[in-house]
Design an enzyme around this catalytic site. Sequence first.
Site, PDB file in Angstrom:
ATOM      1  N   ASP A 188       0.864  -1.092   0.038  1.00 18.55           N
ATOM      2  CA  ASP A 188       0.013  -0.102   0.090  1.00 18.55           C
ATOM      3  C   ASP A 188       0.718   1.304   0.076  1.00 18.55           C
ATOM      4  OD1 ASP A 188      -2.266  -1.332   0.001  1.00 18.55           O
ATOM      5  OD2 ASP A 188      -2.458  -1.661   2.256  1.00 18.55           O
TER       6      ASP A 188
ATOM      7  N   ASP B 213      -7.262  -1.330  -4.595  1.00 21.06           N
ATOM      8  CA  ASP B 213      -8.138  -0.940  -3.756  1.00 21.06           C
ATOM      9  C   ASP B 213      -9.392   0.009  -4.253  1.00 21.06           C
ATOM     10  OD1 ASP B 213      -7.137  -2.496  -1.806  1.00 21.06           O
ATOM     11  OD2 ASP B 213      -6.042  -0.797  -0.890  1.00 21.06           O
TER      12      ASP B 213
END
EC number: 3.4.23.36
Length: 160
Positions: free
Chosen positions: A120, A139
């Site tokens: 991330d 995401d």
Amino acid sequence: MAARWMIWGAALSFLADQASKYLVIHWMGLDQRHRIDVLPPFLNFRYGENTGINFGLFGGGDEAARWILIALSAVICVVLAVWVCRGQDKSWGMQLSAGLVIGGALGNVADRLLYGYVLDFLNTSCCGIQNPFVFNVADIFIFAGAAGLIFFDGRRKKPA
């Protein structure tokens, strides 16, 4: 081909996710620097290793959890593809939305296979609210695809 939009959506979202991670994490060196302010506070790059699901939930970090999440993601991708292909509504919007979810999920699966966790790097804040969480391009595609599946669902409600 009945699922053309789904295949294109999955391929492009998967490639965009993996390319963005390579560019930001490895090429820009976020894995070494851990933070890059791009357009503070609206857009920042913050290095994150997510062993769980969204917001780090179920992130124990053990191997069993990793493989369970990989298997669960794969099952969801297959079920979603079958559902959209067999459904009565095979509109381009439903196909593309399913493809975005599938490509995003497979992008995160690739991370789990390669690294043992999901990479991330995106952090956004606004209006005096400091967001402590990081996420990735996969995401975004998963969220947009899920919203599209709801929006493009062709079932009409019958009047009362």
